[in-house]
Design a protein around this motif. Structure first.
Motif, PDB file in Angstrom:
ATOM      1  N   GLN A  43       0.831  -1.207   0.000  1.00  0.00           N
ATOM      2  CA  GLN A  43       0.000   0.000   0.000  1.00  0.00           C
ATOM      3  C   GLN A  43       0.866   1.257   0.000  1.00  0.00           C
ATOM      4  O   GLN A  43       0.557   2.228  -0.693  1.00  0.00           O
ATOM      5  CB  GLN A  43      -0.921   0.006   1.220  1.00  0.00           C
ATOM      6  N   THR A  44       1.941   1.258   0.754  1.00  0.00           N
ATOM      7  CA  THR A  44       2.848   2.402   0.797  1.00  0.00           C
ATOM      8  C   THR A  44       3.481   2.634  -0.569  1.00  0.00           C
ATOM      9  O   THR A  44       3.569   3.781  -1.036  1.00  0.00           O
ATOM     10  CB  THR A  44       3.943   2.178   1.848  1.00  0.00           C
ATOM     11  N   GLN A  45       3.903   1.577  -1.226  1.00  0.00           N
ATOM     12  CA  GLN A  45       4.495   1.711  -2.558  1.00  0.00           C
ATOM     13  C   GLN A  45       3.475   2.235  -3.564  1.00  0.00           C
ATOM     14  O   GLN A  45       3.810   3.057  -4.425  1.00  0.00           O
ATOM     15  CB  GLN A  45       5.062   0.374  -3.020  1.00  0.00           C
ATOM     16  N   GLN A  46       2.235   1.786  -3.470  1.00  0.00           N
ATOM     17  CA  GLN A  46       1.207   2.278  -4.381  1.00  0.00           C
ATOM     18  C   GLN A  46       0.944   3.761  -4.147  1.00  0.00           C
ATOM     19  O   GLN A  46       0.794   4.537  -5.099  1.00  0.00           O
ATOM     20  CB  GLN A  46      -0.087   1.479  -4.201  1.00  0.00           C
ATOM     21  N   LYS A  47       0.898   4.182  -2.886  1.00  0.00           N
ATOM     22  CA  LYS A  47       0.693   5.603  -2.577  1.00  0.00           C
ATOM     23  C   LYS A  47       1.854   6.432  -3.090  1.00  0.00           C
ATOM     24  O   LYS A  47       1.649   7.523  -3.638  1.00  0.00           O
ATOM     25  CB  LYS A  47       0.524   5.799  -1.070  1.00  0.00           C
ATOM     26  N   GLN A  48       3.081   5.948  -2.922  1.00  0.00           N
ATOM     27  CA  GLN A  48       4.242   6.680  -3.416  1.00  0.00           C
ATOM     28  C   GLN A  48       4.211   6.796  -4.932  1.00  0.00           C
ATOM     29  O   GLN A  48       4.580   7.833  -5.485  1.00  0.00           O
ATOM     30  CB  GLN A  48       5.534   5.984  -2.979  1.00  0.00           C
ATOM     31  N   LYS A  49       3.764   5.753  -5.611  1.00  0.00           N
ATOM     32  CA  LYS A  49       3.673   5.801  -7.068  1.00  0.00           C
ATOM     33  C   LYS A  49       2.659   6.858  -7.504  1.00  0.00           C
ATOM     34  O   LYS A  49       2.929   7.634  -8.431  1.00  0.00           O
ATOM     35  CB  LYS A  49       3.266   4.428  -7.610  1.00  0.00           C
ATOM     36  N   ILE A  51       1.754   9.513  -5.817  1.00  0.00           N
ATOM     37  CA  ILE A  51       2.319  10.827  -5.491  1.00  0.00           C
ATOM     38  C   ILE A  51       3.361  11.225  -6.528  1.00  0.00           C
ATOM     39  O   ILE A  51       3.369  12.358  -7.008  1.00  0.00           O
ATOM     40  CB  ILE A  51       2.918  10.815  -4.075  1.00  0.00           C
ATOM     41  N   HIS A  52       4.237  10.300  -6.907  1.00  0.00           N
ATOM     42  CA  HIS A  52       5.263  10.615  -7.904  1.00  0.00           C
ATOM     43  C   HIS A  52       4.635  10.935  -9.259  1.00  0.00           C
ATOM     44  O   HIS A  52       5.069  11.867  -9.944  1.00  0.00           O
ATOM     45  CB  HIS A  52       6.253   9.458  -8.046  1.00  0.00           C
ATOM     46  N   ASP A  53       3.594  10.184  -9.649  1.00  0.00           N
ATOM     47  CA  ASP A  53       2.916  10.473 -10.916  1.00  0.00           C
ATOM     48  C   ASP A  53       2.283  11.857 -10.882  1.00  0.00           C
ATOM     49  O   ASP A  53       2.362  12.615 -11.854  1.00  0.00           O
ATOM     50  CB  ASP A  53       1.846   9.416 -11.204  1.00  0.00           C
ATOM     51  N   THR A  54       1.667  12.215  -9.761  1.00  0.00           N
ATOM     52  CA  THR A  54       1.040  13.530  -9.642  1.00  0.00           C
ATOM     53  C   THR A  54       2.082  14.638  -9.728  1.00  0.00           C
ATOM     54  O   THR A  54       1.872  15.646 -10.395  1.00  0.00           O
ATOM     55  CB  THR A  54       0.289  13.629  -8.292  1.00  0.00           C
TER      56      THR A  54
END
Length: 75
Positions: A43-49, A51-54
């Motif tokens: 879940q943390t990795q998905q959230k970071q992805k 955020i980085h895309d945004t």
């Protein structure tokens, strides 16, 4: 005397079953903890992805360049 040996064997069997059950329960607990930890990491990795895309889609690099060109340390 045979009754004493039989009683000792039954007691040893009960103790063995108890310790075997404790060992199995500890293994299940460790497995459950590791699964929860893995799910949290995913879940943390998905959230970071996201955020980085945004950040990359909003053009933060362009904003930095414009601000750097417009404002200097001397001002």
């Amino acid at each position: 005397m045979n009754k004493l040996y039989l009683l000792g064997m039954v007691g040893a069997l009960v103790m063995g079953a108890y310790f075997y059950g404790v060992n199995i329960e500890r293994a299940k607990c460790k497995t459950k903890y590791l699964q929860n930890d893995f799910e949290t990491m995913v879940q943390t990795q998905q959230k970071q992805k996201v955020i980085h895309d945004t950040v990359y889609k909003t053009g933060v690099a362009d904003i930095r360049r414009v601000l750097f060109d417009k404002y200097t340390i001397a001002e």
